[in-house]
Write a protein that holds these residues in place. Sequence first.
Motif, PDB file in Angstrom:
ATOM      1  N   SER B 391       0.928  -1.317   0.005  1.00 58.63           N
ATOM      2  CA  SER B 391       0.041   0.100   0.036  1.00 58.63           C
ATOM      3  C   SER B 391       0.894   1.265  -0.062  1.00 58.63           C
ATOM      4  O   SER B 391       1.969   1.217   0.506  1.00 58.63           O
ATOM      5  CB  SER B 391      -1.043  -0.031   1.254  1.00 58.63           C
ATOM      6  OG  SER B 391      -1.823   1.210   1.282  1.00 58.63           O
ATOM      7  N   TYR B 392       0.478   2.402  -0.381  1.00 57.91           N
ATOM      8  CA  TYR B 392       1.312   3.565  -0.483  1.00 57.91           C
ATOM      9  C   TYR B 392       0.366   4.849  -0.870  1.00 57.91           C
ATOM     10  O   TYR B 392      -0.758   4.614  -1.781  1.00 57.91           O
ATOM     11  CB  TYR B 392       2.476   3.660  -1.682  1.00 57.91           C
ATOM     12  CG  TYR B 392       1.855   3.244  -3.041  1.00 57.91           C
ATOM     13  CD1 TYR B 392       1.397   1.852  -3.632  1.00 57.91           C
ATOM     14  CD2 TYR B 392       1.544   4.267  -3.986  1.00 57.91           C
ATOM     15  CE1 TYR B 392       0.980   1.841  -4.875  1.00 57.91           C
ATOM     16  CE2 TYR B 392       1.021   4.252  -5.169  1.00 57.91           C
ATOM     17  CZ  TYR B 392       0.937   2.816  -5.808  1.00 57.91           C
ATOM     18  OH  TYR B 392       0.324   2.850  -7.075  1.00 57.91           O
ATOM     19  N   SER B 393       0.377   6.005  -0.113  1.00 62.18           N
ATOM     20  CA  SER B 393      -0.189   7.020  -0.336  1.00 62.18           C
ATOM     21  C   SER B 393       0.433   8.118   0.182  1.00 62.18           C
ATOM     22  O   SER B 393       1.205   7.889   1.124  1.00 62.18           O
ATOM     23  CB  SER B 393      -1.588   6.755   0.194  1.00 62.18           C
ATOM     24  OG  SER B 393      -2.265   7.999   0.647  1.00 62.18           O
ATOM     25  N   ILE B 394       0.247   9.230  -0.456  1.00 65.10           N
ATOM     26  CA  ILE B 394       1.119  10.542  -0.016  1.00 65.10           C
ATOM     27  C   ILE B 394       0.364  11.901  -0.308  1.00 65.10           C
ATOM     28  O   ILE B 394      -0.330  11.789  -1.240  1.00 65.10           O
ATOM     29  CB  ILE B 394       2.535  10.271  -0.638  1.00 65.10           C
ATOM     30  CG1 ILE B 394       3.591  11.583  -0.078  1.00 65.10           C
ATOM     31  CG2 ILE B 394       2.482  10.620  -1.976  1.00 65.10           C
ATOM     32  CD1 ILE B 394       4.874  11.363  -0.246  1.00 65.10           C
ATOM     33  N   ASN B 400       3.044  14.021   4.194  1.00 65.60           N
ATOM     34  CA  ASN B 400       2.546  13.034   4.946  1.00 65.60           C
ATOM     35  C   ASN B 400       2.517  11.747   4.027  1.00 65.60           C
ATOM     36  O   ASN B 400       1.707  11.577   3.323  1.00 65.60           O
ATOM     37  CB  ASN B 400       1.236  13.351   5.573  1.00 65.60           C
ATOM     38  CG  ASN B 400       0.653  12.359   6.361  1.00 65.60           C
ATOM     39  OD1 ASN B 400       0.559  10.926   5.955  1.00 65.60           O
ATOM     40  ND2 ASN B 400       0.190  12.784   7.497  1.00 65.60           N
ATOM     41  N   PHE B 401       3.070  10.804   4.463  1.00 61.90           N
ATOM     42  CA  PHE B 401       3.144   9.560   3.450  1.00 61.90           C
ATOM     43  C   PHE B 401       2.563   8.311   4.266  1.00 61.90           C
ATOM     44  O   PHE B 401       2.911   8.211   5.715  1.00 61.90           O
ATOM     45  CB  PHE B 401       4.669   9.116   2.868  1.00 61.90           C
ATOM     46  CG  PHE B 401       5.731   8.951   3.633  1.00 61.90           C
ATOM     47  CD1 PHE B 401       5.778   7.794   4.233  1.00 61.90           C
ATOM     48  CD2 PHE B 401       6.563   9.873   4.007  1.00 61.90           C
ATOM     49  CE1 PHE B 401       6.667   7.228   5.158  1.00 61.90           C
ATOM     50  CE2 PHE B 401       7.567   9.686   4.982  1.00 61.90           C
ATOM     51  CZ  PHE B 401       7.758   8.387   5.528  1.00 61.90           C
ATOM     52  N   GLN B 402       2.401   7.246   3.816  1.00 62.18           N
ATOM     53  CA  GLN B 402       2.070   6.149   4.562  1.00 62.18           C
ATOM     54  C   GLN B 402       2.550   4.802   3.543  1.00 62.18           C
ATOM     55  O   GLN B 402       1.890   4.850   2.431  1.00 62.18           O
ATOM     56  CB  GLN B 402       0.572   5.871   4.720  1.00 62.18           C
ATOM     57  CG  GLN B 402       0.288   4.461   5.746  1.00 62.18           C
ATOM     58  CD  GLN B 402      -0.947   4.592   6.377  1.00 62.18           C
ATOM     59  OE1 GLN B 402      -1.549   5.528   6.970  1.00 62.18           O
ATOM     60  NE2 GLN B 402      -2.047   3.739   5.759  1.00 62.18           N
ATOM     61  N   ILE B 424       2.143  -1.292   8.454  1.00 59.48           N
ATOM     62  CA  ILE B 424       2.187  -0.047   7.416  1.00 59.48           C
ATOM     63  C   ILE B 424       2.854   0.940   8.443  1.00 59.48           C
ATOM     64  O   ILE B 424       2.748   0.927   9.736  1.00 59.48           O
ATOM     65  CB  ILE B 424       0.728   0.568   7.733  1.00 59.48           C
ATOM     66  CG1 ILE B 424      -0.277  -0.680   7.047  1.00 59.48           C
ATOM     67  CG2 ILE B 424       0.519   1.669   7.238  1.00 59.48           C
ATOM     68  CD1 ILE B 424      -0.219  -0.538   5.421  1.00 59.48           C
ATOM     69  N   HIS B 426       3.996   5.002   8.597  1.00 60.43           N
ATOM     70  CA  HIS B 426       3.620   6.396   8.023  1.00 60.43           C
ATOM     71  C   HIS B 426       4.629   7.655   8.809  1.00 60.43           C
ATOM     72  O   HIS B 426       5.284   7.591   9.658  1.00 60.43           O
ATOM     73  CB  HIS B 426       2.440   6.924   8.519  1.00 60.43           C
ATOM     74  CG  HIS B 426       1.603   7.045   9.737  1.00 60.43           C
ATOM     75  ND1 HIS B 426       1.851   8.347  10.320  1.00 60.43           N
ATOM     76  CD2 HIS B 426       1.254   6.159  10.483  1.00 60.43           C
ATOM     77  CE1 HIS B 426       1.507   8.187  11.586  1.00 60.43           C
ATOM     78  NE2 HIS B 426       0.908   6.815  11.801  1.00 60.43           N
TER      79      HIS B 426
END
Lengths: 446, 485
Positions: B391-394, B400-402, B424, B426
């Motif tokens: 999983s990846y999101s920013i 702010n990333f995860q 996970i 962040h």
Amino acid sequence: MTVSSGTWPKMTGSDEFRFLSDLVMTRSSADHTIVRLRDHHAGTTRFANNQVIQNVDARRGSLAVTVAFGGRHGTVGTTDFTAGAIQDVLARAERIARVSPVDPEYLPPPDPCIFPVRETAKPETLAAGPVKRLEYANEAIGHCRMENLMAAGIVSSSTTAVGIATGNGLFGYERRADAKFSLTVQAGDATGWSATAHRSIDHLKVQERTLAAIAKAKRGRSAREMPAGRYPVILEPAAVAGLWAWLIWALDAKSYVKKTSPFAGKLGQAIVDERLTLKNVPDHADLLGEGFTHEGLPSTDSLWIDQGILTQLAYDRFTAKAHGVKSIPTLEAPALSVEGPPAHSIQDLIKDTERAILVSNFWYIRPVNPRDLMLTGMTRDGTFLVEKGEVVSAVKNFRFHESPLQVFRHINMWTSPMEAVNSETGKMLVPAMALPQFHFSSVTRF
Amino acid sequence: MSDPTWDEFAELALKRIAKSGAEYADIRIQDSSTEHIEGEDCRISSVRDARDIGFGVRVLYHGAWGFAASSVLSLEEVPRVAGLAVEIARGSASVALEKVRLASEPVHRDRIVTPYRIDPFSVPLEKKTDLLLNTMEVLQRQSGIARSSASLWARRDRKLFVSTEGSHLVFDLLAGQGDCTATALHEGRFASRSFNTPHLRKGFELIEEADFLREASRVANQAVEKVKAPAVDAGQYDLVLDPEHLSLTIHESCGHPSELDRALGYEANYAGTSFLTTEKRGTFCYGSRHVNLVADNTEPETLAATGYDDDGVACQKWDIVRNGIFVGYCTNREVAPKIGESRSCGSNRADGWGNIPMVRIANIGLEPGEATREQLIADVKRGVYIEGHGSYSIDQRRYNFQFGGDAFWLIENGRRTHMLRDVIYHGITPEFWNNCDGVADRSFRRRYGFITCGKGQPGQSGWMTHAAAPARFRQVHVIRGEESS
């Protein structure tokens, strides 16, 4: 500037597609042959920092030929529509199919049928070209300049000729057109956003949406930081659509059957609030319904979630046949509704809220855990604190950590369905909703 | 009469534009062939072979751009599309506030060819489908594996770039990749584990050099171990990240914020802006002294090493972060002068003939350090070793990333112990990179490529490679990626 779309070469028409597909069919030695057309002409005027930064127009016509000998199949595509190239494509597809292993899930093309005829290509959108797009872009930029704000966005319009023809007589041809407008207004560190997509370019409502984005950006100044945690929320339609898009994408029947779906074992069971219903409504004037699918199946009205109960899955043809599903529904024009009297507007949801976070939109939503459909993402372009029926301040953006299967189990208030798009989903009709609890797991710096 | 050559088409387009008074124009004619073979659950589900031919004309008229493109490469269409690009540029110019000024670049006349040992398009299809079927059979042979997939991908781009400045560049570029995935089921849970060759500019030797059957056996075993593994307990952990995992972390948290067009607001409506604003260049502490991030579009076999970009600028090598300090951007000829640069670093790319080029992340890699991977792990009391992408999101400014990952192992008292699931982590980009206190040496360096980097409206897919050796990050916030967290 004198350019109009009329100067472009004519798009591939139904008769031309029939001619091209006949050219393939008469030469094909395969058991089954399918020809697909996608002739796409699109233009986008893109602006940022209150000026046009990109102004493009592109036309790409492509044909793909799929052939099968028994269960051996292969597909070859080309952008070259000359007779020699098309014959070469067929020959290559036949070569691939002959040496491909037998696919135990291969099925012959669907039987011929009459596809619904829909108004998928509005004349005003077909006629729109760079001049119209520039006019709309200037309108948005002009409003922002007057307010001393910065505009970034796009105006685009496109038309696509789509066709499918098979050796057993199935034939479909459709012209589709759509237009899009999206705008981010920057007021220092704050941003406000609005976006839409519609079959009619006259329905973009550029002025109304620009003013809404400006109001959001101005209201977003001096955002304060609030701690991460669980809050009641009011989700505007784009935010609701962002979460529901992932729920819809997870409805794949094959994963369901193989037990690698978040819905495994839940068909026929309540998965969300019992007042929520999800339908496919391809004839709705504000949705982007189509006459038929890539596989050559008609797009029709269908019911997917009925009063909270999961009633339908997204079937590929093999899985449908294996499970006795005769009619495969499509979900390209989703409409989510809530039973019961709605609030008149988002403002009414705010007015009736004691304390909540108001979310305009989510960004970069991605699955964290496919088992329970846990998602993460950020709020973007307008996040506010509501107290005692009023927006009292902007707040810095949050990261969320939630599953739509949890957060939509109970909804407090809602509006009537509204048009919704965001940067990563197609168009839907969804209500704005007030939810009792939403998990914001961390905060960012703006 | 023989068909016109691409050079003749280019001359026709640029002649048409020359009459218009435009200050600059270029044409890209491209013929791309793609072969994609996909397998699913021990069957070949799709064999697709596509050829995409067309041209795009870019015109700079009175400081404003116009672009038009078509898949009809003919004596009638080429001058017509060139004329349309001029007309569109005129429209843009009529509302321009600030005129585009291009950084200068020497005229180049060159031919760039990807070296390869085995042409992937000449390898018999049966050999490829056999490899995928055998790979999936090995995956599914492992008890507990419910689903399998495997795929091979190859692409050849033949391209001509000609500009009104006199540059004339001919490209014949190859790229390829292969992968396989096993999904295990256990007590109603499922978990996947994958093997991916990097996307590289190599021939079919890339696939032959990867031992798919051995890797399939390994990932099938690990998928089963993963699905049965305990979920991580949330808390602060030291992380040791492997090169494949780091390639995505670098891409999202360093690559995108170092795109100058984002920092200047060009992407504000879609991909976002950047926390690395221009006044930070040269002073901002992006990471610890161990963090050296270098853009290198000259390294052979990497995706952005194409000789020249779509501005006709020669590929280069430069620093993004040096000893922890942010020092450089990815630029093109349009944006480089806006920060006082006299030359573009050559990061302007389109994803084909039908799109206008824009600033793209270069081949940004983390420079190796001096430790071994084992030394990095040995100095961890409580940590997690992470491999692969999950999983990846920013956020839209890349703060702010995860991230998740594909496989996780608990590190206890300096030893990698058992697998974990649902890890996970962040953080905030500069805080995370400032917590980097060690990078493994060059012998551990690996390269991973990306071909689906989304940016732009209309959306385009960017290609680049990120190299790294394993690196250690202290005290990172880890959460459990499931509902009860």
